[in-house]
Design a protein around this motif. Structure first.
Motif, mmCIF file in Angstrom:
data_model
loop_
_atom_site.group_PDB
_atom_site.id
_atom_site.type_symbol
_atom_site.label_atom_id
_atom_site.label_comp_id
_atom_site.label_asym_id
_atom_site.label_seq_id
_atom_site.Cartn_x
_atom_site.Cartn_y
_atom_site.Cartn_z
ATOM 1 N N VAL A 298 0.846 -1.205 0.000
ATOM 2 C CA VAL A 298 0.000 0.000 0.000
ATOM 3 C C VAL A 298 0.878 1.251 0.000
ATOM 4 C CG1 VAL A 298 -1.684 1.311 1.344
ATOM 5 C CG2 VAL A 298 -1.919 -1.173 1.143
ATOM 6 N N LEU A 299 1.912 1.245 0.841
ATOM 7 C CA LEU A 299 2.842 2.377 0.904
ATOM 8 C C LEU A 299 3.493 2.615 -0.454
ATOM 9 C CD1 LEU A 299 4.443 4.416 2.775
ATOM 10 C CD2 LEU A 299 6.159 2.612 2.979
ATOM 11 N N ALA A 300 3.942 1.543 -1.102
ATOM 12 C CA ALA A 300 4.592 1.662 -2.410
ATOM 13 C C ALA A 300 3.639 2.241 -3.448
ATOM 14 C CB ALA A 300 5.108 0.294 -2.860
ATOM 15 N N ALA A 301 2.458 1.628 -3.561
ATOM 16 C CA ALA A 301 1.528 2.009 -4.631
ATOM 17 C C ALA A 301 1.040 3.445 -4.490
ATOM 18 C CB ALA A 301 0.350 1.041 -4.641
ATOM 19 N N LEU A 302 0.712 3.853 -3.264
ATOM 20 C CA LEU A 302 0.149 5.178 -3.068
ATOM 21 C C LEU A 302 1.187 6.285 -3.157
ATOM 22 C CD1 LEU A 302 -2.387 4.278 -0.284
ATOM 23 C CD2 LEU A 302 -2.961 5.320 -2.469
ATOM 24 N N ASN A 303 2.459 5.903 -3.125
ATOM 25 C CA ASN A 303 3.528 6.886 -3.277
ATOM 26 C C ASN A 303 4.268 6.715 -4.600
ATOM 27 O OD1 ASN A 303 3.701 8.478 -0.573
ATOM 28 N ND2 ASN A 303 3.336 6.351 0.015
ATOM 29 N N ALA A 304 3.532 6.144 -5.575
ATOM 30 C CA ALA A 304 3.998 6.059 -6.967
ATOM 31 C C ALA A 304 5.322 5.333 -7.108
ATOM 32 C CB ALA A 304 4.074 7.458 -7.584
ATOM 33 N N GLU A 321 -6.163 -3.130 -8.317
ATOM 34 C CA GLU A 321 -6.691 -1.798 -8.012
ATOM 35 C C GLU A 321 -5.875 -0.669 -8.634
ATOM 36 O OE1 GLU A 321 -6.762 -1.805 -3.789
ATOM 37 O OE2 GLU A 321 -8.412 -3.244 -3.659
ATOM 38 N N GLY A 322 -4.675 -0.969 -9.129
ATOM 39 C CA GLY A 322 -3.902 0.089 -9.773
ATOM 40 C C GLY A 322 -2.419 0.073 -9.496
ATOM 41 N N MET A 323 -1.969 -0.743 -8.536
ATOM 42 C CA MET A 323 -0.525 -0.824 -8.284
ATOM 43 C C MET A 323 0.163 -1.377 -9.522
ATOM 44 S SD MET A 323 1.446 -2.756 -5.132
ATOM 45 C CE MET A 323 1.212 -4.444 -5.729
ATOM 46 N N CYS A 324 1.230 -0.729 -9.966
ATOM 47 C CA CYS A 324 1.906 -1.201 -11.166
ATOM 48 C C CYS A 324 3.220 -1.874 -10.792
ATOM 49 C CB CYS A 324 2.157 -0.050 -12.142
ATOM 50 S SG CYS A 324 3.476 1.075 -11.624
ATOM 51 N N GLY A 325 3.776 -2.628 -11.715
ATOM 52 C CA GLY A 325 5.041 -3.299 -11.451
ATOM 53 C C GLY A 325 5.238 -4.491 -12.348
ATOM 54 N N GLU A 326 6.109 -5.391 -11.925
ATOM 55 C CA GLU A 326 6.452 -6.596 -12.689
ATOM 56 C C GLU A 326 6.146 -7.808 -11.815
ATOM 57 O OE1 GLU A 326 7.002 -7.734 -16.163
ATOM 58 O OE2 GLU A 326 8.067 -5.816 -15.917
ATOM 59 N N LEU A 327 5.392 -8.755 -12.374
ATOM 60 C CA LEU A 327 5.040 -9.963 -11.630
ATOM 61 C C LEU A 327 6.196 -10.958 -11.620
ATOM 62 C CD1 LEU A 327 1.359 -10.727 -12.703
ATOM 63 C CD2 LEU A 327 2.174 -9.865 -10.500
ATOM 64 N N ILE A 328 6.392 -11.594 -10.479
ATOM 65 C CA ILE A 328 7.371 -12.680 -10.344
ATOM 66 C C ILE A 328 6.665 -13.985 -10.677
ATOM 67 C CG2 ILE A 328 8.873 -13.922 -8.740
ATOM 68 C CD1 ILE A 328 9.029 -11.256 -7.132
ATOM 69 N N ALA A 329 7.215 -14.738 -11.603
ATOM 70 C CA ALA A 329 6.582 -15.981 -12.045
ATOM 71 C C ALA A 329 6.647 -17.041 -10.951
ATOM 72 C CB ALA A 329 7.260 -16.487 -13.318
ATOM 73 N N GLU A 350 10.831 6.368 -17.813
ATOM 74 C CA GLU A 350 9.751 7.331 -18.060
ATOM 75 C C GLU A 350 8.387 6.638 -18.064
ATOM 76 O OE1 GLU A 350 12.456 7.037 -19.915
ATOM 77 O OE2 GLU A 350 13.546 8.895 -19.426
ATOM 78 N N GLU A 351 8.337 5.417 -18.601
ATOM 79 C CA GLU A 351 7.073 4.673 -18.602
ATOM 80 C C GLU A 351 6.665 4.303 -17.181
ATOM 81 O OE1 GLU A 351 6.801 1.331 -21.200
ATOM 82 O OE2 GLU A 351 7.750 2.372 -22.881
ATOM 83 N N TRP A 352 7.627 3.877 -16.370
ATOM 84 C CA TRP A 352 7.314 3.519 -14.987
ATOM 85 C C TRP A 352 6.856 4.741 -14.209
ATOM 86 C CZ3 TRP A 352 5.986 -1.036 -14.136
ATOM 87 C CH2 TRP A 352 6.662 -2.148 -14.648
ATOM 88 N N ARG A 353 7.453 5.900 -14.486
ATOM 89 C CA ARG A 353 7.015 7.118 -13.803
ATOM 90 C C ARG A 353 5.549 7.414 -14.105
ATOM 91 N NH1 ARG A 353 12.403 10.362 -15.573
ATOM 92 N NH2 ARG A 353 13.746 9.761 -13.824
ATOM 93 N N GLU A 354 5.184 7.262 -15.378
ATOM 94 C CA GLU A 354 3.809 7.528 -15.798
ATOM 95 C C GLU A 354 2.823 6.546 -15.188
ATOM 96 O OE1 GLU A 354 2.569 7.972 -19.969
ATOM 97 O OE2 GLU A 354 4.368 9.172 -20.250
ATOM 98 N N THR A 355 3.112 5.258 -15.344
ATOM 99 C CA THR A 355 2.154 4.245 -14.890
ATOM 100 C C THR A 355 2.031 4.218 -13.364
ATOM 101 O OG1 THR A 355 3.899 2.557 -15.008
ATOM 102 C CG2 THR A 355 2.439 2.769 -16.906
#
Length: 387
Positions: A298-304, A321-329, A350-355
């Motif tokens: 929650v801390l990570a997602a809400l602080n971009a 709900e909107g948290m972005c990142g890379e899934l671990i298989a 730049e893409e990670w900053r946007e998403t």
């Protein structure tokens, strides 16, 4: 007006933050709240509302220099004052909410006494196994498990933050599903966290324990640095009290390539969090056997900040709900974690900053502590809630 007595023994870290924000949210939703706990650290976390009455209990001693006798005396003082305050509130309050209560030998008789006098207890279960580890090992594990089940049975209602934890309580502890309500984790938003720096630093944050796969994350960074030497990992947090040997294992792995790691071992105070997040590009949350919501997620997602993580426990909901990142298989292995890290690194910053910024906005709009407070009041009043 509904009278609510809210109790926690916590005063710092994410668990304390939940109770402190919930007190504020309940008051904003219309309740009169008596909040019993040690004073927040930092004090700026204290709820600020005219309908919140504070009763302060002593803090436990956490300084390394405190002797064992002094620590025990401080803990017993906290337990005694907290119990006395809770019982005294029974004269005016019928509704009690507990989040991170005292140890079972003290909590069970208190729950029983309150229920016998007609009180209603809502017990916030952060994890089916509190502190994420059995305290007494295999010899007394059955007694401990029975004690936790009894605490769940004594409560009028249980609140969990993820459907997965509800399933665990139903299957493992045989708790009736209709007794368990799912109310999500509220937002943790810091001020002055800049966009991702793009320097290749990742963060392993929070308690250092086995079900967070910290050792495997370290192994993954060692693997990934062979092709991406700019990559580094910041490890910030405290070794789990019941798994000290695990941190020794982690330190031995770090010694293989110390240049790839930065250690901030110990409790991280609030004032240091913005600077900590400002220097990293993503969190690594390689959780296993994890049923609860991740306050770190929650801390990570809400602080971009993106998350390189699994779908374990509440992480799957945060990704939805909107948290972005890379899934671990799956299965979660050092190589699988390393592969996810390298995939994250190949995508332009730049893409990670946007998403990540867009995801943070969606999540902030979806939930607030006021709406969560209203959900608890609906539960007290036995009304359905949209939260």
């Amino acid at each position: 007006m509904v009278e609510v007595c809210l109790f926690t023994k916590s005063w710092r870290s994410g668990a304390a933050w939940v109770a402190q924000q919930l007190a504020q949210g309940l008051a904003e939703a219309g309740a009169h709240v008596t909040f019993i706990s040690p004073m927040a650290d930092p004090a700026t976390r204290e709820p600020k509302h005219e309908r919140v009455v504070r009763i302060f209990t002593p803090r436990e001693l956490v300084d390394a220099g405190s002797g064992r006798a002094a620590r025990i005396a401080a803990t017993l003082k906290r337990i005694g004052r907290g119990a006395a305050a809770l019982i005294a509130q029974r004269l005016k309050a019928r509704n009690y909410i507990f989040s991170i209560p005292e140890p079972l030998p003290f909590t069970l008789p208190l729950f029983a006494l309150l229920r016998l006098t007609g009180a209603r207890i809502i017990f916030i279960v952060h994890d089916a196994i509190p502190n994420h580890a059995w305290r007494f090992g295999s010899r007394l594990g059955a007694i401990e498990r029975w004690g936790h089940r009894l605490s769940y049975l004594l409560a009028s209602r249980l609140v969990v933050m993820t459907p997965q934890l509800k399933q665990t309580l139903t299957k493992t502890f045989r708790i009736a599903p209709e007794k368990i309500a799912v109310i999500p984790h509220g937002p943790f938003i810091l001020n002055s966290v800049p966009p991702l720096p793009g320097r290749g630093a990742l963060l392993q944050f929070g308690a250092i324990r086995r079900n967070k796969s910290v050792a495997d994350v370290i192994k993954a960074v060692l693997l990934a640095r062979k092709s991406d030497p700019q990559l580094s990992l910041v490890i910030a947090g405290q070794p789990h009290a019941f798994e000290r040997d695990y941190w020794d294992e982690c330190k031995a792995l770090i010694a293989q390539d110390p240049d790839g790691f930065m250690l901030k071992i110990g409790f991280i105070p609030d004032e240091e969090l913005p600077a900590l997040l400002a220097g990293i590009d993503a969190f690594v949350l390689a959780y296993r056997e994890f049923d609860s919501q991740s306050g770190v997620g929650v801390l990570a997602a809400l602080n971009a900040r993106p998350v390189i993580g699994t779908m374990s426990g509440g992480l799957s909901e945060l990704f939805a709900e909107g948290m972005c990142g890379e899934l671990i298989a799956e299965p979660v292995t050092p190589q699988a974690i390393a592969d996810a890290i390298l995939l994250f690194r190949r995508r332009p910053v730049e893409e990670w900053r946007e998403t990540s910024a867009a995801g943070a906005e969606r999540m902030r709009a979806a939930s607030s502590w006021t709406s969560i407070g209203a959900a608890y009041l609906a539960l007290i009043n036995n009304q359905p809630s949209a939260t």
